[in-house]
Scaffold this motif. Structure first.
Motif, PDB file in Angstrom:
ATOM      1  N   ALA A   1       0.898  -1.057   0.030  1.00 35.39           N
ATOM      2  CA  ALA A   1      -0.077   0.077   0.002  1.00 35.39           C
ATOM      3  C   ALA A   1       0.842   1.242   0.071  1.00 35.39           C
ATOM      4  O   ALA A   1       1.987   1.204   0.729  1.00 35.39           O
ATOM      5  CB  ALA A   1      -0.855  -0.072   1.105  1.00 35.39           C
ATOM      6  N   LEU A   2       0.512   2.278  -0.736  1.00 32.24           N
ATOM      7  CA  LEU A   2       1.344   3.635  -0.797  1.00 32.24           C
ATOM      8  C   LEU A   2       0.522   4.789  -0.351  1.00 32.24           C
ATOM      9  O   LEU A   2      -0.664   4.942  -0.523  1.00 32.24           O
ATOM     10  CB  LEU A   2       1.566   3.734  -2.370  1.00 32.24           C
ATOM     11  N   GLY A   3       1.356   5.703   0.314  1.00 29.60           N
ATOM     12  CA  GLY A   3       0.683   6.871   0.799  1.00 29.60           C
ATOM     13  C   GLY A   3       0.066   6.586   2.142  1.00 29.60           C
ATOM     14  O   GLY A   3       0.216   5.861   2.836  1.00 29.60           O
ATOM     15  N   GLY A   4      -0.614   7.636   2.499  1.00 28.63           N
ATOM     16  CA  GLY A   4      -1.404   7.843   3.780  1.00 28.63           C
ATOM     17  C   GLY A   4      -2.428   7.096   3.951  1.00 28.63           C
ATOM     18  O   GLY A   4      -3.548   7.245   3.448  1.00 28.63           O
ATOM     19  N   ILE A   5      -2.194   6.121   4.785  1.00 29.91           N
ATOM     20  CA  ILE A   5      -3.242   5.187   5.549  1.00 29.91           C
ATOM     21  C   ILE A   5      -2.938   4.503   6.878  1.00 29.91           C
ATOM     22  O   ILE A   5      -1.781   4.310   6.966  1.00 29.91           O
ATOM     23  CB  ILE A   5      -3.817   4.147   4.426  1.00 29.91           C
ATOM     24  N   SER A   6      -3.840   4.157   7.876  1.00 32.65           N
ATOM     25  CA  SER A   6      -3.506   3.732   9.108  1.00 32.65           C
ATOM     26  C   SER A   6      -3.142   2.228   9.162  1.00 32.65           C
ATOM     27  O   SER A   6      -3.712   1.620   8.214  1.00 32.65           O
ATOM     28  CB  SER A   6      -4.415   4.069   9.914  1.00 32.65           C
ATOM     29  N   ASP A   7      -2.175   1.953   9.796  1.00 37.33           N
ATOM     30  CA  ASP A   7      -1.717   0.425   9.868  1.00 37.33           C
ATOM     31  C   ASP A   7      -2.914  -0.409  10.499  1.00 37.33           C
ATOM     32  O   ASP A   7      -3.097  -1.436   9.915  1.00 37.33           O
ATOM     33  CB  ASP A   7      -0.896   0.455  11.227  1.00 37.33           C
ATOM     34  N   GLU A   8      -4.062   0.230  11.183  1.00 35.36           N
ATOM     35  CA  GLU A   8      -5.180  -0.599  11.508  1.00 35.36           C
ATOM     36  C   GLU A   8      -5.960  -0.753  10.471  1.00 35.36           C
ATOM     37  O   GLU A   8      -6.540  -1.875  10.237  1.00 35.36           O
ATOM     38  CB  GLU A   8      -5.742   0.628  12.650  1.00 35.36           C
ATOM     39  N   GLU A   9      -6.312   0.307   9.506  1.00 33.94           N
ATOM     40  CA  GLU A   9      -6.878  -0.015   8.310  1.00 33.94           C
ATOM     41  C   GLU A   9      -6.177  -1.021   7.562  1.00 33.94           C
ATOM     42  O   GLU A   9      -6.825  -2.345   6.857  1.00 33.94           O
ATOM     43  CB  GLU A   9      -7.202   1.075   7.486  1.00 33.94           C
ATOM     44  N   LEU A  10      -4.862  -1.106   7.287  1.00 35.13           N
ATOM     45  CA  LEU A  10      -4.132  -1.938   6.476  1.00 35.13           C
ATOM     46  C   LEU A  10      -4.044  -3.403   6.760  1.00 35.13           C
ATOM     47  O   LEU A  10      -4.328  -4.493   6.134  1.00 35.13           O
ATOM     48  CB  LEU A  10      -2.657  -1.527   6.353  1.00 35.13           C
ATOM     49  N   ALA A  11      -4.190  -3.398   8.193  1.00 37.84           N
ATOM     50  CA  ALA A  11      -4.435  -4.730   8.950  1.00 37.84           C
ATOM     51  C   ALA A  11      -5.513  -5.624   8.173  1.00 37.84           C
ATOM     52  O   ALA A  11      -5.651  -6.908   8.305  1.00 37.84           O
ATOM     53  CB  ALA A  11      -4.406  -4.790  10.504  1.00 37.84           C
ATOM     54  N   LYS A  12      -6.793  -4.750   8.109  1.00 43.83           N
ATOM     55  CA  LYS A  12      -8.035  -5.505   7.393  1.00 43.83           C
ATOM     56  C   LYS A  12      -7.614  -6.125   6.012  1.00 43.83           C
ATOM     57  O   LYS A  12      -8.523  -6.844   5.788  1.00 43.83           O
ATOM     58  CB  LYS A  12      -8.741  -4.223   7.194  1.00 43.83           C
ATOM     59  N   ALA A  13      -6.450  -5.859   5.377  1.00 44.47           N
ATOM     60  CA  ALA A  13      -6.124  -6.665   4.207  1.00 44.47           C
ATOM     61  C   ALA A  13      -6.225  -8.150   4.347  1.00 44.47           C
ATOM     62  O   ALA A  13      -6.290  -9.141   3.770  1.00 44.47           O
ATOM     63  CB  ALA A  13      -4.883  -6.275   3.490  1.00 44.47           C
ATOM     64  N   GLY A  14      -5.808  -8.482   5.826  1.00 47.67           N
ATOM     65  CA  GLY A  14      -5.873  -9.851   6.311  1.00 47.67           C
ATOM     66  C   GLY A  14      -6.935 -10.791   6.234  1.00 47.67           C
ATOM     67  O   GLY A  14      -7.228 -11.930   6.024  1.00 47.67           O
ATOM     68  N   THR A  15      -8.170  -9.679   6.473  1.00 42.88           N
ATOM     69  CA  THR A  15      -9.458 -10.624   6.333  1.00 42.88           C
ATOM     70  C   THR A  15      -9.677 -11.238   5.018  1.00 42.88           C
ATOM     71  O   THR A  15     -10.225 -12.166   4.767  1.00 42.88           O
ATOM     72  CB  THR A  15     -10.755  -9.682   6.982  1.00 42.88           C
ATOM     73  N   ALA A  16      -9.077 -10.453   3.982  1.00 43.09           N
ATOM     74  CA  ALA A  16      -9.486 -11.059   2.613  1.00 43.09           C
ATOM     75  C   ALA A  16      -8.388 -11.733   2.120  1.00 43.09           C
ATOM     76  O   ALA A  16      -8.346 -12.607   0.961  1.00 43.09           O
ATOM     77  CB  ALA A  16      -9.362  -9.816   1.632  1.00 43.09           C
ATOM     78  N   GLY A  17      -7.256 -12.175   2.908  1.00 44.06           N
ATOM     79  CA  GLY A  17      -6.480 -13.312   2.578  1.00 44.06           C
ATOM     80  C   GLY A  17      -4.778 -12.762   2.668  1.00 44.06           C
ATOM     81  O   GLY A  17      -3.963 -13.657   2.367  1.00 44.06           O
ATOM     82  N   ALA A  18      -4.516 -11.434   3.095  1.00 44.90           N
ATOM     83  CA  ALA A  18      -3.073 -11.048   2.900  1.00 44.90           C
ATOM     84  C   ALA A  18      -2.319 -11.590   4.354  1.00 44.90           C
ATOM     85  O   ALA A  18      -3.087 -11.394   5.282  1.00 44.90           O
ATOM     86  CB  ALA A  18      -2.982  -9.581   2.596  1.00 44.90           C
ATOM     87  N   ALA A  19      -1.372 -12.291   4.308  1.00 42.61           N
ATOM     88  CA  ALA A  19      -0.576 -12.359   5.509  1.00 42.61           C
ATOM     89  C   ALA A  19       0.175 -11.130   6.016  1.00 42.61           C
ATOM     90  O   ALA A  19       0.233 -11.044   7.197  1.00 42.61           O
ATOM     91  CB  ALA A  19       0.293 -13.614   5.112  1.00 42.61           C
ATOM     92  N   LYS A  20       0.564 -10.223   5.024  1.00 37.11           N
ATOM     93  CA  LYS A  20       1.380  -8.968   5.222  1.00 37.11           C
ATOM     94  C   LYS A  20       1.294  -8.201   4.468  1.00 37.11           C
ATOM     95  O   LYS A  20       0.956  -8.253   3.267  1.00 37.11           O
ATOM     96  CB  LYS A  20       3.009  -9.462   5.279  1.00 37.11           C
TER      97      LYS A  20
ATOM     98  N   LEU B   1       2.991  -4.562   3.179  1.00 32.49           N
ATOM     99  CA  LEU B   1       4.295  -3.455   3.313  1.00 32.49           C
ATOM    100  C   LEU B   1       3.738  -2.222   2.891  1.00 32.49           C
ATOM    101  O   LEU B   1       3.110  -2.109   1.639  1.00 32.49           O
ATOM    102  CB  LEU B   1       5.365  -4.105   2.115  1.00 32.49           C
ATOM    103  N   HIS B   2       4.054  -1.148   3.682  1.00 32.39           N
ATOM    104  CA  HIS B   2       3.572   0.071   3.580  1.00 32.39           C
ATOM    105  C   HIS B   2       4.578   1.182   2.911  1.00 32.39           C
ATOM    106  O   HIS B   2       5.403   1.320   3.950  1.00 32.39           O
ATOM    107  CB  HIS B   2       2.901   0.478   4.765  1.00 32.39           C
ATOM    108  N   VAL B   3       4.331   1.476   1.964  1.00 36.72           N
ATOM    109  CA  VAL B   3       5.373   2.835   1.539  1.00 36.72           C
ATOM    110  C   VAL B   3       4.585   4.097   1.852  1.00 36.72           C
ATOM    111  O   VAL B   3       3.844   4.543   1.255  1.00 36.72           O
ATOM    112  CB  VAL B   3       5.630   2.655   0.025  1.00 36.72           C
ATOM    113  N   ALA B   4       5.030   4.546   3.093  1.00 34.22           N
ATOM    114  CA  ALA B   4       4.218   5.739   3.798  1.00 34.22           C
ATOM    115  C   ALA B   4       4.784   7.018   3.004  1.00 34.22           C
ATOM    116  O   ALA B   4       4.067   8.077   3.769  1.00 34.22           O
ATOM    117  CB  ALA B   4       4.249   5.734   5.177  1.00 34.22           C
ATOM    118  N   ASP B   5       5.625   7.144   2.339  1.00 29.85           N
ATOM    119  CA  ASP B   5       5.828   8.516   1.469  1.00 29.85           C
ATOM    120  C   ASP B   5       4.838   9.258   1.201  1.00 29.85           C
ATOM    121  O   ASP B   5       3.776   8.887   0.496  1.00 29.85           O
ATOM    122  CB  ASP B   5       6.966   8.164   0.304  1.00 29.85           C
ATOM    123  N   GLY B   6       4.482  10.535   2.042  1.00 35.21           N
ATOM    124  CA  GLY B   6       3.343  11.366   1.883  1.00 35.21           C
ATOM    125  C   GLY B   6       3.084  11.862   0.397  1.00 35.21           C
ATOM    126  O   GLY B   6       2.108  12.105  -0.163  1.00 35.21           O
TER     127      GLY B   6
END
Ligand code: FAD
Length: 321
Positions: A41-60, A62-67
């Motif tokens: 995932a790229l840009g501004g988004i919370s870790d909490e939201e990104l963890a939801k990718a797990g419900t759809a099947g992602a194990a991990k 990687l966040h490129v947090a460059d604004g």
């Protein structure tokens, strides 16, 4: 074989189409014994939201947090995803078919020397040659595409995949990459979004009106139902040509192509040029006073009746839920 999924997000949430792409990646990984699915995932988004990718099947994730990536510069997105793709040793990139997805995928195909298939509707047949089924002619036919490159990019058609919802939260980590300034050469200086409106191309529910609505003074009924459903409003081409509604609401072959979960067509005949813009919808509901209206053939549910009687009752019934 390792699978990377590119996540798109808007207003702080992962887009449903990207959750579908992750679900596709997970099903593909299970089918080909490709191990864990990693998402980027790229840009501004919370870790909490990104963890939801797990419900759809992602194990991990990687966040490129460059604004700077929030500005949506395609070149920079493609560079970031390419770097992560190489870093994780992936050989397949899965992403949603969308305007951003298409633009990023095309650049990545060149950067990674990968075979790109867009509008994918099913898991590939990997028993011999790598065969991928995709939708063509605005959903009227399917084509089987053979991908001969080692690296593959699959852009998944909206609503074509069963969403996985029972996975565990994904681990979220910062990606250790640097995107050079030269990738930000194109700059988006400002964006303009209509306040409070649901954007038609992105909407999950659309209520659309045709010439059967008789005039712009009756559009309050379309808007009323749309409000209750949390939907965007659309219209047929003649309606925008006459000036009853703005052109950006015109749906069809020569207008916006939509792929919502629910498309409600009111007083629209169902001409082939209109259907070309809506036949990727998951469910179609048609309200028309003519039982012979062609739209009924494409509908999952139909109400034969006068829109001026049906719409107020339907809106009230939904309000009461
Ligand atoms: P009509 O065909 O007039 O149908 C009105 C419908 O409303 C009828 O089915 C009628 O039974 C029903 N109705 C009337 N009164 C009521 C009532 N009180 N309650 C309920 N139902 C009622 N069209 C598009 O929409 N999008 C496109 O992108 C597009 N591109 C085109 C490109 C080309 C090259 C061409 C030639 C045409 C294109 N068209 C497009 C036009 C298309 O062919 C149709 O003419 C158009 O879709 C018809 O619009 P409509 O259904 O609103 O109107």
């Amino acid at each position: 074989m390792s699978i990377l999924v590119y996540i798109e997000h808007a207003e702080g949430s992962i887009k449903k189409t990207s959750l579908e792409a992750i679900s596709y990646g997970k099903a593909l990984a299970d089918k080909t014994a490709a191990g864990d699915v990693v998402a980027v995932a790229l840009g501004g988004i919370s870790d909490e939201e990104l963890a939801k990718a797990g419900t759809a099947g992602a194990a991990k994730v990687l966040h490129v947090a460059d604004g700077k990536l929030d500005a949506g510069v395609i070149q920079a997105h493609a560079e970031a995803v390419a770097q992560v793709f190489k870093q994780v040793g992936a050989n397949t990139l899965v992403l949603a078919k969308s305007s951003l997805g298409d633009a990023v995928a095309a650049r990545l195909a060149v950067k990674l020397d990968a075979g790109l298939v867009s509008n994918v509707v099913d898991l590939p047949d990997t028993s011999g040659e790598y065969k991928v089924k995709r939708s063509i002619y605005t959903g009227k036919a399917f084509a089987e595409t053979i991908v001969s490159k080692d690296k593959k990019i699959l852009a998944i058609k909206k609503n074509a995949v069963d969403l996985i919802t029972d996975g565990s939260p994904a681990a979220v980590e910062k990606a250790d990459i640097t995107i050079g300034e030269e990738n930000f050469a194109a700059k988006i200086t400002s964006t303009d979004k209509a306040e409070g409106e649901i954007l038609l191309p992105e909407a999950d529910i659309v209520v659309s009106g045709g010439r059967g609505m008789k005039g712009p003074e009756n559009w309050g009924m379309i808007e009323g139902l749309a409000k209750e459903l949390g939907a965007a409003t659309g219209c047929s081409k003649p309606v925008s040509d006459i000036g009853w509604r703005p052109h950006h609401e015109h749906v069809g072959q020569t207008g916006v192509k939509v792929a919502p979960t629910l498309y409600v067509a009111v007083g629209i005949s169902g001409a082939i040029q209109h259907l070309a813009g809506v036949n990727s919808s998951k469910y179609i509901v048609v309200i028309n006073k003519d039982p012979e209206a062609p739209f009924f053939k494409a509908a999952d549910y139909g109400i034969v009746g006068d829109a001026f009687e049906v719409l107020p009752k339907l809106t009230e019934a939904i309000k009461a839920i």
